[in-house]
Scaffold this motif. Structure first.
Motif, PDB file in Angstrom:
ATOM      1  N   CYS A 390      42.300  -8.552  14.244  1.00 47.59           N
ATOM      2  CA  CYS A 390      42.623  -7.218  14.004  1.00 47.59           C
ATOM      3  C   CYS A 390      43.856  -7.010  13.517  1.00 47.59           C
ATOM      4  CB  CYS A 390      42.602  -6.252  15.152  1.00 47.59           C
ATOM      5  SG  CYS A 390      43.622  -6.655  16.511  1.00 47.59           S
ATOM      6  N   GLU A 481      32.734  -8.082  22.278  1.00 41.33           N
ATOM      7  CA  GLU A 481      33.655  -7.366  23.146  1.00 41.33           C
ATOM      8  C   GLU A 481      35.073  -7.276  22.401  1.00 41.33           C
ATOM      9  OE1 GLU A 481      33.893  -9.059  27.023  1.00 41.33           O
ATOM     10  OE2 GLU A 481      31.746  -9.167  27.181  1.00 41.33           O
ATOM     11  N   GLU A 484      34.660  -4.365  19.969  1.00 43.45           N
ATOM     12  CA  GLU A 484      34.858  -3.071  20.853  1.00 43.45           C
ATOM     13  C   GLU A 484      36.388  -2.907  21.006  1.00 43.45           C
ATOM     14  OE1 GLU A 484      32.667  -0.977  20.959  1.00 43.45           O
ATOM     15  OE2 GLU A 484      30.998  -1.982  20.576  1.00 43.45           O
ATOM     16  N   LEU A 485      37.052  -3.774  21.510  1.00 44.33           N
ATOM     17  CA  LEU A 485      38.587  -3.596  21.881  1.00 44.33           C
ATOM     18  C   LEU A 485      39.190  -3.139  20.677  1.00 44.33           C
ATOM     19  CD1 LEU A 485      40.957  -4.183  23.566  1.00 44.33           C
ATOM     20  CD2 LEU A 485      40.911  -6.538  22.847  1.00 44.33           C
ATOM     21  N   ALA A 487      38.258  -1.605  18.378  1.00 41.53           N
ATOM     22  CA  ALA A 487      37.925  -0.073  17.830  1.00 41.53           C
ATOM     23  C   ALA A 487      38.442   0.760  18.593  1.00 41.53           C
ATOM     24  CB  ALA A 487      36.437   0.032  17.664  1.00 41.53           C
ATOM     25  N   ALA A 488      38.418   0.415  20.083  1.00 40.83           N
ATOM     26  CA  ALA A 488      39.116   1.353  21.091  1.00 40.83           C
ATOM     27  C   ALA A 488      40.589   1.405  20.960  1.00 40.83           C
ATOM     28  CB  ALA A 488      38.536   0.778  22.309  1.00 40.83           C
ATOM     29  N   SER A 489      41.079   0.477  20.355  1.00 40.37           N
ATOM     30  CA  SER A 489      42.526   0.334  20.213  1.00 40.37           C
ATOM     31  C   SER A 489      43.172   0.969  19.092  1.00 40.37           C
ATOM     32  CB  SER A 489      43.193  -1.183  20.340  1.00 40.37           C
ATOM     33  OG  SER A 489      42.754  -1.759  21.454  1.00 40.37           O
ATOM     34  N   GLY A 490      42.403   1.471  18.016  1.00 39.00           N
ATOM     35  CA  GLY A 490      42.792   2.069  16.667  1.00 39.00           C
ATOM     36  C   GLY A 490      43.155   1.024  15.764  1.00 39.00           C
ATOM     37  N   ARG A 501      33.418  -2.656  14.089  1.00 35.53           N
ATOM     38  CA  ARG A 501      33.002  -1.324  14.282  1.00 35.53           C
ATOM     39  C   ARG A 501      33.389  -0.175  13.231  1.00 35.53           C
ATOM     40  NH1 ARG A 501      30.623  -5.151  16.710  1.00 35.53           N
ATOM     41  NH2 ARG A 501      29.997  -4.895  18.762  1.00 35.53           N
ATOM     42  N   SER A 505      35.045   3.616  14.185  1.00 34.34           N
ATOM     43  CA  SER A 505      36.377   4.115  14.026  1.00 34.34           C
ATOM     44  C   SER A 505      36.763   5.436  13.020  1.00 34.34           C
ATOM     45  CB  SER A 505      36.904   2.793  13.917  1.00 34.34           C
ATOM     46  OG  SER A 505      36.776   1.676  14.572  1.00 34.34           O
TER      47      SER A 505
END
Length: 539
Positions: A390, A481, A484-485, A487-490, A501, A505
């Protein structure tokens, strides 16, 4: 499915059954691959396997590419573009049987090098190594000048997937070097963007009104197939220097990298965590790599200087890095020797008190032979390898690294039982991004991809593992996982493929516009179905 739909499906199947012969009539028998081995290879990437394509088409010109796309989509078959094949997120893996994979590597002409106006136009199957070699006599390069897989990775593949590394510390990802594109759309028509859209000009400048180029960068072929690209040129650096530091913890390593990026001091700035450092230590010493050592000697310039640099590499071996620590490695370019030295002194000042300078073997060898064989796609003991990454703001690098480590810690028992290792590579992206890339290694059978792409002499030295489904399943869970992390973190990612994802997003308005563009450009969903998370209309 109703009766009319049944008849339509039969019609598409009949048309697709005839496609290989019709493709051969258009391109020639040798440029249409239908044997099982070729189809299997083109249905694999570094990590996974997809549905075997109906055929592999290898057009040799932009005109052939356009005509072939038109022929395939008129028959109702899907189109998937593949460049050098160096991705690992299922980006070009078919999900439908009635798919034709387009191998673009015969589109390898360098159309124009314009030193005066500082641009180069290439067909998108050109490799980064070939482009760098063509530009070298002009003492020019593109700002971003390739990934480490540039021996095979292509310009079109990088633009389609998104890519960073060589030059990215200063100049960002490949998209930032782009001036113009020519893209073949689903109906075989050719769309020109950026500077190429000017009817009475040359592609020296990208921005004149709304620019469509960005729609086709990072799209993984969802909107069209890149045929030609024009990239900016800059002078090749007159002087280069290399620095390496050993640091005790993640905070210091990411802090130093962020400081260097904010001041725009290094063309490449990367870090290894203790896990990845341990993996690199297991590899054959750089001092034993005659090819790399020879390149270091030649890069230094002059017999005496070359011998001195070669001797440093031999003496350093791999033992200059602290076990259990972090390391940061930098390539520093300057307009002249004074400029390069000044940048290095500033980096040393930023590192003072938190880092120990060590032998600069790693960045020196990397620059001396930037497009080396792709043997690192297997671990040093023959293990399978796959990265997940990322990009986050500079200030969040250490926190994202810690969050990734927490994902692995939750699975510590399984990882130990199944022999799954991991490490992390990080690097700066322009003046505002930090890439964090966990790399996973596990014992498992090789793919046809590895057997075809990697150096046979290297493969012969490695052990061969049996198929290991339990480990493979845990690796898949880890990748999910981590995605997902992110995406959840922007966070952002390159090589979106079918892993990250992306759609989840996006905000609702952006997603609606993206879907509308897809419907407009590809109403039947024939361009690389499933990529970027677009739903497959046939399912």
């Amino acid at each position: 499915m109703n009766e009319s739909s049944d008849r339509a499906g039969v019609g598409v199947k009949d048309s697709c059954d005839q496609l290989p012969a019709r493709l051969a009539a258009l391109l020639g028998d040798e440029y249409v691959l239908t044997d099982a081995a070729s189809r299997r290879f083109h249905a694999q990437d570094v990590h996974g396997s997809g549905v075997l394509p109906l055929a592999v088409a290898r057009p040799g010109s932009v005109e052939e590419l356009a005509a072939t796309v038109q022929l395939v989509t008129a028959a109702g078959a899907a189109v998937v573009a593949r460049g050098g094949g160096m991705s690992y997120t299922d980006g070009y893996l078919p999900i439908r049987e009635n798919t034709v994979t387009f191998d673009t590597t015969r589109l390898n002409r360098i159309v124009e090098i314009n030193p005066q106006d500082r641009y180069v136009t290439v067909e998108c199957g050109v490799t980064w190594k070939a482009l760098a070699e063509a530009l070298a006599p002009h003492a020019l390069r593109t700002p971003y000048w390739g990934p480490l897989s540039g021996l095979r990775a292509t310009v079109g593949g990088a633009l389609s997937q998104g890519s960073i590394f060589l030059g990215s510390g200063l100049h960002g990802p490949v998209q930032e070097s782009l001036l113009a594109l020519e893209v073949v759309l689903v109906d075989g028509s050719v769309l020109r963007t950026g500077g190429a859209a000017l009817a009475h000009g040359v592609p020296f400048f990208r921005h004149f009104g709304p620019d469509l180029s960005s729609l086709f960068t990072g799209d993984c072929g969802a909107f069209g197939i890149k045929a030609r690209a024009t990239l900016r040129l800059i002078p090749a650096p007159a002087e280069s220097r290399y620095l390496s530091f050993s640091l005790a913890d993640a905070g210091s390593a990411f802090g130093l990298m962020a400081d260097v990026a904010r001041e725009g001091l290094a063309s490449e700035c990367m870090a290894f965590d203790p896990g990845l450092q341990a993996v690199r230590m297991k590899r054959v010493s750089l001092a034993e790599d005659a090819k790399a050592l020879g390149q270091v000697v030649r890069l230094a310039g002059g017999v005496l200087a070359g011998l001195k640099e070669g001797a440093k590499v031999v003496l350093a071996g791999r033992n200059f890095l602290d076990a259990g620590g972090f390391s940061v490695h930098l390539g520093v370019d300057g307009r002249d020797a004074a400029d390069a030295e000044s940048r290095c002194e500033r980096i040393r000042a930023l590192a003072e008190g938190q880092a120990r300078e060590v032998e600069n073997t790693i960045p020196k060898v990397m620059r001396a032979n930037p497009f080396m064989e792709l043997n690192s796609m297997l671990g040093p003991g023959g293990e399978r390898w796959v990265p997940v990454h990322c990009v986050v703001p500079l200030s969040r690098g250490a926190a994202m690294f810690a969050a990734c480590e927490a994902v692995f810690a939750r699975h510590a028992t399984e990882l130990e039982r199944l022999g799954i290792d991991h490490g992390c590579l990080s690097c700066t992206v322009g003046g505002n991004g930090m890439l964090v890339e966990p790399c996973i290694y596990w014992p498992d059978a090789r793919l046809a991809f590895h057997e075809t792409v990697l150096d046979p002499a290297y493969l012969a030295k490695l052990p061969v593992f049996a198929e290991n489904l339990p480990a493979r399943q845990v690796v898949a869970q880890l990748r999910g996982e981590l995605a997902e992390l992110f995406a959840a973190s922007g966070a952002a990612s390159f090589q979106i493929g079918k892993l990250y994802r992306y759609r989840a997003s996006l905000d609702a308005g952006t997603l609606a516009m993206l879907d509308a563009l897809k419907r407009q450009l590809d109403p039947r969903g024939l361009m690389n179905p499933g990529v970027l998370g677009f739903p497959d209309p046939t399912v």
